[in-house]
Motif scaffolding. Structure first.
Motif, PDB file in Angstrom:
ATOM      1  N   GLU A 169       0.842  -1.201   0.000  1.00  0.00           N
ATOM      2  CA  GLU A 169       0.000   0.000   0.000  1.00  0.00           C
ATOM      3  C   GLU A 169       0.877   1.251   0.000  1.00  0.00           C
ATOM      4  OE1 GLU A 169      -3.141  -0.053  -0.346  1.00  0.00           O
ATOM      5  OE2 GLU A 169      -3.439  -2.221  -0.115  1.00  0.00           O
ATOM      6  N   PRO A 170       0.390   2.345  -0.631  1.00  0.00           N
ATOM      7  CA  PRO A 170       1.158   3.594  -0.661  1.00  0.00           C
ATOM      8  C   PRO A 170       1.524   4.047   0.756  1.00  0.00           C
ATOM      9  CG  PRO A 170      -0.696   3.722  -2.170  1.00  0.00           C
ATOM     10  CD  PRO A 170      -0.865   2.454  -1.400  1.00  0.00           C
ATOM     11  N   GLY A 171       2.797   4.386   0.942  1.00  0.00           N
ATOM     12  CA  GLY A 171       3.262   4.853   2.240  1.00  0.00           C
ATOM     13  C   GLY A 171       3.495   3.758   3.265  1.00  0.00           C
ATOM     14  N   GLN A 172       3.281   2.492   2.881  1.00  0.00           N
ATOM     15  CA  GLN A 172       3.402   1.390   3.830  1.00  0.00           C
ATOM     16  C   GLN A 172       4.577   0.458   3.512  1.00  0.00           C
ATOM     17  OE1 GLN A 172       1.250   0.979   6.545  1.00  0.00           O
ATOM     18  NE2 GLN A 172       0.626   3.046   5.900  1.00  0.00           N
ATOM     19  N   ARG A 173       5.476   0.902   2.633  1.00  0.00           N
ATOM     20  CA  ARG A 173       6.537  -0.008   2.185  1.00  0.00           C
ATOM     21  C   ARG A 173       7.405  -0.497   3.333  1.00  0.00           C
ATOM     22  NH1 ARG A 173      11.822   0.638   0.920  1.00  0.00           N
ATOM     23  NH2 ARG A 173      12.728  -0.938  -0.489  1.00  0.00           N
ATOM     24  N   GLU A 174       7.959   0.426   4.110  1.00  0.00           N
ATOM     25  CA  GLU A 174       8.876   0.031   5.190  1.00  0.00           C
ATOM     26  C   GLU A 174       8.176  -0.861   6.211  1.00  0.00           C
ATOM     27  OE1 GLU A 174      12.063   0.359   5.271  1.00  0.00           O
ATOM     28  OE2 GLU A 174      11.988   1.405   3.336  1.00  0.00           O
ATOM     29  N   GLU A 175       6.944  -0.512   6.523  1.00  0.00           N
ATOM     30  CA  GLU A 175       6.187  -1.320   7.486  1.00  0.00           C
ATOM     31  C   GLU A 175       5.937  -2.725   6.946  1.00  0.00           C
ATOM     32  OE1 GLU A 175       1.740  -1.269   9.516  1.00  0.00           O
ATOM     33  OE2 GLU A 175       2.669   0.622   8.884  1.00  0.00           O
ATOM     34  N   SER A 176       5.612  -2.823   5.650  1.00  0.00           N
ATOM     35  CA  SER A 176       5.352  -4.121   5.036  1.00  0.00           C
ATOM     36  C   SER A 176       6.617  -4.978   4.996  1.00  0.00           C
ATOM     37  CB  SER A 176       4.800  -3.935   3.617  1.00  0.00           C
ATOM     38  OG  SER A 176       3.581  -3.223   3.630  1.00  0.00           O
ATOM     39  N   LEU A 177       7.744  -4.367   4.621  1.00  0.00           N
ATOM     40  CA  LEU A 177       8.997  -5.118   4.553  1.00  0.00           C
ATOM     41  C   LEU A 177       9.425  -5.597   5.939  1.00  0.00           C
ATOM     42  CD1 LEU A 177      11.128  -3.063   1.970  1.00  0.00           C
ATOM     43  CD2 LEU A 177       9.603  -4.997   1.572  1.00  0.00           C
ATOM     44  N   ALA A 178       9.226  -4.765   6.932  1.00  0.00           N
ATOM     45  CA  ALA A 178       9.582  -5.153   8.299  1.00  0.00           C
ATOM     46  C   ALA A 178       8.750  -6.350   8.751  1.00  0.00           C
ATOM     47  CB  ALA A 178       9.388  -3.972   9.244  1.00  0.00           C
ATOM     48  N   ALA A 179       7.477  -6.368   8.343  1.00  0.00           N
ATOM     49  CA  ALA A 179       6.603  -7.477   8.728  1.00  0.00           C
ATOM     50  C   ALA A 179       7.048  -8.786   8.077  1.00  0.00           C
ATOM     51  CB  ALA A 179       5.159  -7.152   8.340  1.00  0.00           C
ATOM     52  N   VAL A 180       7.493  -8.690   6.811  1.00  0.00           N
ATOM     53  CA  VAL A 180       7.963  -9.897   6.119  1.00  0.00           C
ATOM     54  C   VAL A 180       9.258 -10.403   6.749  1.00  0.00           C
ATOM     55  CG1 VAL A 180       8.676 -10.861   3.920  1.00  0.00           C
ATOM     56  CG2 VAL A 180       6.872  -9.146   3.976  1.00  0.00           C
ATOM     57  N   ARG A 181      10.168  -9.480   7.081  1.00  0.00           N
ATOM     58  CA  ARG A 181      11.404  -9.887   7.750  1.00  0.00           C
ATOM     59  C   ARG A 181      11.100 -10.579   9.080  1.00  0.00           C
ATOM     60  NH1 ARG A 181      13.248  -4.586   5.896  1.00  0.00           N
ATOM     61  NH2 ARG A 181      14.888  -4.849   4.306  1.00  0.00           N
ATOM     62  N   ALA A 182      10.175 -10.002   9.827  1.00  0.00           N
ATOM     63  CA  ALA A 182       9.811 -10.585  11.122  1.00  0.00           C
ATOM     64  C   ALA A 182       9.200 -11.970  10.943  1.00  0.00           C
ATOM     65  CB  ALA A 182       8.834  -9.657  11.850  1.00  0.00           C
ATOM     66  N   GLU A 183       8.435 -12.153   9.869  1.00  0.00           N
ATOM     67  CA  GLU A 183       7.829 -13.459   9.600  1.00  0.00           C
ATOM     68  C   GLU A 183       8.902 -14.506   9.315  1.00  0.00           C
ATOM     69  OE1 GLU A 183       4.506 -15.474   6.559  1.00  0.00           O
ATOM     70  OE2 GLU A 183       4.990 -13.329   6.422  1.00  0.00           O
ATOM     71  N   ALA A 184       9.925 -14.120   8.553  1.00  0.00           N
ATOM     72  CA  ALA A 184      11.024 -15.048   8.254  1.00  0.00           C
ATOM     73  C   ALA A 184      11.792 -15.406   9.523  1.00  0.00           C
ATOM     74  CB  ALA A 184      11.950 -14.442   7.215  1.00  0.00           C
ATOM     75  N   ILE A 185      12.048 -14.411  10.372  1.00  0.00           N
ATOM     76  CA  ILE A 185      12.758 -14.662  11.632  1.00  0.00           C
ATOM     77  C   ILE A 185      11.946 -15.588  12.532  1.00  0.00           C
ATOM     78  CG2 ILE A 185      13.510 -13.558  13.783  1.00  0.00           C
ATOM     79  CD1 ILE A 185      14.340 -11.127  12.040  1.00  0.00           C
TER      80      ILE A 185
END
Length: 517
Positions: free
Chosen positions: A454-470
């Motif tokens: 979503e617009p303006g949500q890139r960093e938040e989205s990427l952080a969530a994916v990283r956390a999911e992998a961890i």
């Protein structure tokens, strides 16, 4: 202490480790049933450096059980391939590109049903439970014991695969194994579907092998957890292997490269692993094998699951040498090297005989190869060096100099200098680098999906994916404090609406020794 074992086509290597220090190392001829060779290797380790069973905190095994079963088309379960995608995808049904011999070996049945998604997440058609139940009844009538379910674009949304699995299980019962494509392959329907069918065909064998390995290790008084190494250099526990046996296919070359990283101290280099049958060449990047970006053919079948980028040559210690041309391989005497090579009293000229004749190694009876013409011996060794050097050159991605590390018992075939690349690093314990690689393997978690950013949500989205992998790595048994992101890819997909982006994240951490997951 912990034990690392790697099963190759010729030898089964085992090491006894204390942390990252090698306490003992052995080689034992691989036995036809593989498991016996593993037991004998553990016994040889104990004789060389005595230990009690309770002193072992973990056993890590890299095995060829599953890839051998597929290549040989043996011990495979009757399998059905169910694709969700009608009315689309009818032109190329499941198993369309499979060799007839393999289709017969798994008593293959294929089915098409409604469901699946468009590339932008819109449904192609709704799931039809009655249609699925009818397919399941037909599977039951034909003795199907394992099912592979694939939906079009399931990496975008996998809910239809999950629901279809529930319906199929209602009819076939809980004893039937079900594999879902979104858990195994990546985007690319046919390749992902093929990988899932292979996995399904191996599920029964996986349970049998895991039980056999467990009994064998327990018989040696070792009650610690048993792990098998995956294609990407990380570990999976017994329960995971039962679900995803296909993830072990390339564990051999991966273990060797990981072992080369530890023993050489080089995190980025080219690795040449020469065993008894093949020479596998790959690149290490930050201590892990570079993964292939292309489709991978396994037993003639196109797949797209995680595999290291490895180039294999039919050159090894057991490779048969043509007495006229001096060409080496690809035929090999394999695990019969100890009886068929000239230096062991056999009648076949092998690459090992050439190495002995050249004075590169002292094994067997050197007098058995004294008749070989020195010029012929040097010609064979030069040809081996030339072919290996060409393969390394093909694997590198830039003309910049790159360090070369040679491991594996067959690396005696290489001189200390390699054409184009100069000095060859041959570290301590190079002959059992594959078992060392298995012993130091870490635990990983990988996410590879298409997300809508979503617009303006890139960093938040990427952080969530990283956390999911961890979180995935920790759930697999990694120590939370040791987990880190080692690989990250973010690829926008311009032809999809909604800022669609394919994100791939890989996290790894050290195994918590002695902890059952």
């Amino acid at each position: 202490m912990h034990i690392g074992i790697d099963v190759g086509g010729t030898n089964t290597d085992a090491v006894l480790m204390d942390g990252r220090q090698t306490l003992g190392a052995v080689k034992h001829a691989t036995t036809p049933d593989v498991t016996t060779g593993i037991v004998q290797a553990i016994q040889d380790l104990r004789r060389g450096h005595h230990f009690e069973g309770e002193q072992i905190t973990a056993v890590m095994i890299g095995t060829t059980h599953f890839i051998n079963a597929l290549v040989q088309a043996k011990r495979l379960a009757p399998t059905a391939a169910l694709r969700l995608g009608l009315p689309a995808t009818k032109a190329l049904p499941p198993l369309v590109d499979w060799p007839e011999g393999l289709k017969n070996a798994i008593s293959a049945r294929s089915y098409l049903a409604h469901g699946g998604y468009e590339f932008d997440g819109r449904p192609i058609s709704p799931l039809d439970p009655d249609e699925l139940r009818a397919h399941a009844e037909d599977m039951k009538a034909h003795g199907i014991r394992s099912v592979a379910i694939s939906a079009v674009f399931s990496p975008v949304n996998h809910d239809l695969e999950v629901r279809a699995a529930e319906i199929i299980a209602e009819v076939l019962g809980s004893d039937v194994a079900i594999s879902l494509s979104h858990e195994i392959g990546r985007i690319g329907l046919l390749e992902r579907e093929n990988a899932t069918i292979i996995n399904a065909a191996l599920r029964e064998l996986a349970a049998e092998i895991v039980d056999g390995l467990t009994v064998a290790v327990r018989a040696e008084g070792i009650d610690s957890p048993i792990y098998l190494s995956q294609n990407d250099g990380t570990l999976m526990d017994e329960d995971y292997v039962r679900l995803y046996p296909v993830a072990t296919f390339a564990s051999g070359p991966t273990n060797s490269m990981r072992g080369a990283a530890l023993t050489s101290g080089l995190a980025t280099c080219a690795v040449i692993d020469i065993g008894g049958t093949t020479a596998d060449i790959g690149l290490l990047v930050n201590g892990f094998p570079r993964e292939t970006a292309n489709e991978v053919k396994v037993a003639g079948i196109r797949t797209n699951f995680r595999m290291p980028d490895v180039l294999s040559l039919g050159i090894g210690g057991g490779s048969i040498v043509d007495t006229e041309t001096g060409e080496v391989g690809p035929e090999s005497v394999g695990y019969k090297l100890g009886t068929e090579a000239l230096v062991f009293g056999g009648g076949t000229l092998t690459a090992t005989d050439i190495a002995v004749a050249a004075g590169r190694v002292e094994i067997g009876d050197r007098s058995k190869v004294a008749h070989l013409d020195p010029a012929f011996v040097q010609k064979v060794l030069a040809r081996i060096a030339e072919r290996v050097s060409e393969a390394v050159d093909r694997m590198r991605t830039s003309p910049e100099p790159i360090a070369v590390v040679a491991v594996g018992g067959g690396s005696i075939l290489l001189a200390d200098e390699l054409p184009l690349f100069g000095a060859v690093n041959r570290p301590e314990n190079y002959a059992v680098a594959n078992a060392i690689g298995a012993s130091i393997a870490q635990v990983g978690g990988e996410i590879d999906k298409v997300y809508t950013i979503e617009p303006g949500q890139r960093e938040e989205s990427l952080a969530a994916v990283r956390a999911e992998a961890i979180d995935k790595a920790i759930a697999a048994g990694a120590s939370p404090r040791s987990v880190k992101i080692i690989d990250f890819d973010e690829v926008p997909i311009p032809y999809l609406p909604g800022n669609a982006t394919r994100i791939r994240v890989k996290a790894v951490g050290d195994l918590e020794m002695g902890v059952r997951v």
